[in-house]
Design a protein around this motif. Structure first.
Motif, PDB file in Angstrom:
ATOM      1  N   THR A 290       0.806  -1.221   0.000  1.00  0.00           N
ATOM      2  CA  THR A 290       0.000   0.000   0.000  1.00  0.00           C
ATOM      3  C   THR A 290       0.841   1.276   0.000  1.00  0.00           C
ATOM      4  O   THR A 290       0.322   2.351  -0.296  1.00  0.00           O
TER       5      THR A 290
ATOM      6  N   THR B  37      -6.876   1.935   0.938  1.00  0.00           N
ATOM      7  CA  THR B  37      -5.833   2.893   1.333  1.00  0.00           C
ATOM      8  C   THR B  37      -6.117   4.270   0.751  1.00  0.00           C
ATOM      9  O   THR B  37      -6.071   5.287   1.454  1.00  0.00           O
TER      10      THR B  37
ATOM     11  N   ARG C  56      -0.581   0.706   7.613  1.00  0.00           N
ATOM     12  CA  ARG C  56      -1.099  -0.662   7.528  1.00  0.00           C
ATOM     13  C   ARG C  56      -0.374  -1.474   8.591  1.00  0.00           C
ATOM     14  O   ARG C  56       0.856  -1.594   8.572  1.00  0.00           O
TER      15      ARG C  56
ATOM     16  N   PHE D 133      -5.604  -1.589   9.809  1.00  0.00           N
ATOM     17  CA  PHE D 133      -5.016  -0.278   9.566  1.00  0.00           C
ATOM     18  C   PHE D 133      -5.014   0.521  10.868  1.00  0.00           C
ATOM     19  O   PHE D 133      -5.779   0.230  11.794  1.00  0.00           O
TER      20      PHE D 133
END
Length: 761
Positions: free
Chosen positions: A343, A399, A414, A420
């Motif tokens: 991400t 994200t 993350r 998260f």
């Protein structure tokens, strides 16, 4: 030392001798005249004297210049030779004369001693044999250069002395007579072998140094004591973007401009610093060279002063290298160490450091921050249905979605899997709750599309404040994690704000503590095994003993802890598969002492994480082989809930172990809404009817009807039934009447430690 100088001097001496000779002859005649007694004899003597004087002068007048010269030469040459030899014999240098054809005509004592030859051997011989053959042609070429215009030639040549080759140096001169006619060569020489050896050693060292400097990958430059460039190796030329000729004599700063890569401030010249402070210095990190081509090159370097024998600084040397790629790689590694590659968000380690910093500022400056702990709902469905590629894409899209809802001063991370974290910097509780709800809403409204399939994704959020009263990083993380878990337990897709007196949070904290204790118990063997008998109550049931293996734990004080105290924590923190392996390993290793040759069957409970462990079957095969245990002696129990969670996986798992002889029981049967529907897909050998139906079977007709139905269907499918929680004779009588095959409970037998084992700590 030239011969003609000696000859000229001696000729002058001879002229003087001639005059002296005349005076002596006349003096003798005069003396004779002075000794006569009377005039008559005096007259006779006078006449005789005149005749003798006349004869002397006549003799001299009749003598030709050539004859006089020859007489003078005959007298002078021997005396000159004597003086010349006396002088040259005392010289330490080798002196020799030879004719143009190379024949020796003279040599001194030093020459003879050096070549270890006698006069008879050398006089009249040629000098060629003593010259090393490889040098003869070169020597001949030098000798040919001698002329009246160039009368002196210096030659270095190798000679052979007693079979050994030695180096000598000779000053060769032409000798001429008074008329300028060439007579012979004169050579004065001395041994330079040691000098040549030193010269060769120095040359080799110099050559080695130059080749090394030319070949190494580092840039090297030297300066004088004033910082002016004297030498650049090829790498230095390349990095500086200039030639050695153009840089030589320039001050280093004219071609070596360095700045800090971030601030762009000029960095001090390392050569200047080394010369000024008389010590080795190095560049600071993050230094960039701006060369003559205006290229920027990240470099590392060190500079040191160069000193002479007396320790005086005569210059400086600097070694530097291009570290552009290394620095880029270092930045990449640093980024990778602190970011999630999928991400691009910061990872857990970096996120925890930022929380630590926020906690420090909260205590130092009374700042208030907030932490959101997010766990996606239904992510596993996407991952299992569409594969990991779809799961990865979902995480990337989530994200982007979350980043749009937070400020630039906030941090999104993350934390792993589908979890998260959001650190809300300087954010009051009310504002933090609004942000958390915005995050919740945007995920709720999001629809993930993958290959024409559409999925709704939810999120459970735990929210915790960070202020001057917060205890520690670990406590903050635990509290946020527990709050998120509470949000899931309360129905998912919601925000839960942690409170200081929150009972659910305290329960979650207890589970976290248990997770640590379980890990320690596995390492320290604090677990122990108990067994409870399962009795056959129908004639058709199998012969032999049948037991269920139960797990217990002894805590730090030695108290016995029941599984329901620690199993929830083990399941939540993914420790159950380790516990399952410990149970199997421990039972099998004590099988001989506990079971021996008896025909018994032991039921072992397996968790859902073990069912999903692809390496478990290999582990089990290994244990069967290692301890020589028949698979038919083992029955594995899995709960209906675990089996339904991943039906296809459970079916394959059961079939794999049944092929080698293991048996399977479906535990807690009947609690699911579609138990009978799933039963057709699971090839189990036993059904363990959930104790909630058995406990009230006498008083509750519904429970009685359900147990009756389960027993009938099991009989039709050929599956044996086991009733749990059989606590008295009335229940035993009722289930016997219904045709149930086995009974288990306190009315049948209490759990006990394995007999004869050391498993009870």
């Amino acid at each position: 030392m030239a011969y003609k100088h000696w000859l000229s001097s001696w000729l002058k001496a001879i002229t003087a001798l001639r005059t002296l000779y005349t005076d002596i002859a006349l003096r003798e005649l005069i003396l004779k005249a002075l000794t006569l007694p009377s005039s008559a004899p005096l007259a006779a003597t006078n006449r005789k004297l005149e005749r003798e004087i006349s004869d002397v002068y006549d003799e001299q007048l009749l003598e030709t210049p050539r004859e006089r010269l020859l007489k003078q030469t005959e007298i002078a040459i021997p005396q000159s030779e004597i003086c010349y030899r006396a002088i040259v014999e005392d010289q330490t240098e080798m002196i020799a004369r030879y004719l143009p054809d190379g024949r020796l005509t003279f040599f001194n004592k030093a020459f003879a001693l050096y070549f270890e030859r006698s006069a008879e051997e050398m006089l009249g011989s040629r000098d060629q044999p003593i010259i090393l053959e490889a040098d003869r042609e070169r020597v001949a070429e030098f000798v040919a250069l001698i002329s009246a215009d160039n009368p002196v030639v210096i030659i270095e040549k190798r000679v052979v002395v007693a079979g050994e080759v030695r180096w000598t140096k000779w000053h060769n001169r032409m000798i001429f007579d008074e008329q300028g006619c060439f007579l012979e060569f004169q050579s004065v020489g001395y041994d330079i072998t040691e000098f040549k050896q030193i010269e060769e050693t120095l040359f080799q060292e110099k050559e080695l140094a130059e080749v090394t400097l030319q070949s190494i990958g580092d840039a090297v430059l030297t300066t004088d004591a004033f910082g002016r460039i004297k030498y650049l190796n090829p790498v230095a030329k390349s990095l500086l973007g200039c030639s050695e000729a153009s840089a030589e004599g320039l001050l280093l700063e004219e071609v070596f401009g360095i700045v800090h890569e971030a601030t762009r401030e000029t960095v001090q010249n390392p050569i200047e610093q080394a010369l000024k402070e008389n010590r080795t210095v190095s560049l600071a990190n993050h230094t960039v060279l701006i060369n003559q081509n205006n290229q920027e090159i990240a470099i590392q370097d060190s500079a040191a002063p160069i000193r002479d024998r007396e320790g005086q600084i005569i210059g400086a040397v600097m070694v530097f290298r291009d570290v552009t790629q290394n620095r880029l790689l270092s930045r990449q590694l640093s980024w990778q160490a602190s970011h999630d590659p999928l991400t691009g968000l910061v990872n857990r380690h970096e996120f925890e450091q930022q929380i630590e910093q926020a906690l420090h500022l909260a205590k130092l400056d009374y700042q208030i921050h907030a932490l959101c702990y997010l766990d996606l709902d239904h992510f596993k469905i996407v991952n299992d249905t569409c594969g990991h590629l779809a799961g990865d894409e979902l995480l990337r899209q989530i994200t982007i979605l979350l980043q749009e809802k937070i400020r630039k001063t906030d941090t999104l991370a993350r934390l792993g899997g589908d979890e998260f974290g959001v650190l809300l910097s300087q954010c009051l509780p009310e504002q933090a709750l609004r942000v958390a709800n915005q995050l919740l809403e945007c995920v709720q409204e999001f629809r993930f599309v993958w290959q024409e399939q559409v999925f709704s994704i939810g999120v459970s959020i735990g929210l915790v404040g960070i202020d001057m009263n917060s205890e520690s990083l670990a406590e903050i993380i635990k509290t946020a994690d527990a709050a998120c878990y509470t949000a899931k337990n309360r129905g998912r897709n919601r925000v839960y704000v942690a409170q200081t007196d929150d009972q659910e949070r305290l329960q979650q904290r207890g589970e976290m503590q248990w997770a640590s204790r379980i890990s320690h118990a596995l390492e320290s063997d604090w677990f122990c095994l108990y067994v409870q008998p399962i009795a056959s109550i129908t004639p058709v049931a199998q012969n032999g003993d049948y037991y269920e293996v139960l797990l217990r734990l002894h805590d730090e004080q030695g108290n016995l802890v029941l599984p329901m105290t620690f199993i929830p924590a083990a399941e939540r923190y993914d420790l159950m598969h380790l516990i399952d392996r410990w149970v199997i390993r421990t039972l099998f290793s004590n099988w001989i002492r506990v079971v021996g040759d008896k025909q018994s069957m032991y039921a072992i409970n397996l968790s859902g994480s073990t069912i999903n462990d692809d390496e478990f079957i290999d582990f089990l095969y290994e244990q069967f082989t290692l301890h020589s245990i028949l698979p038919q002696s083992i029955c594995f129990e899995i709960t209906e809930t675990v089996a339904i969670a991943n039906l296809s996986k459970a079916r394959k798992f059961i079939q794999s172990l049944q092929q080698i002889g293991c048996r399977f029981a479906l535990d807690d049967f009947g609690v699911g809404m579609s138990s009978f529907a799933y039963l057709k897909s699971l090839p189990v050998n036993y059904l363990k009817i959930d104790g909630s139906f058995i406990r009230n079977i006498i008083e509750n007709p519904v429970d009685n009807a359900i147990v009756t139905a389960i027993t009938h269907i099991s009989s039709v499918m050929g599956i044996k039934t086991i009733a749990e929680f059989v606590e008295n004779d009335a229940i035993l009588e009722r289930i016997t009447a219904l045709g149930i095959d086995y009974a288990q409970g306190y009315g049948i037998g209490m759990p006990r430690p394995l007999v004869g084992s050391i498993l009870v700590a």
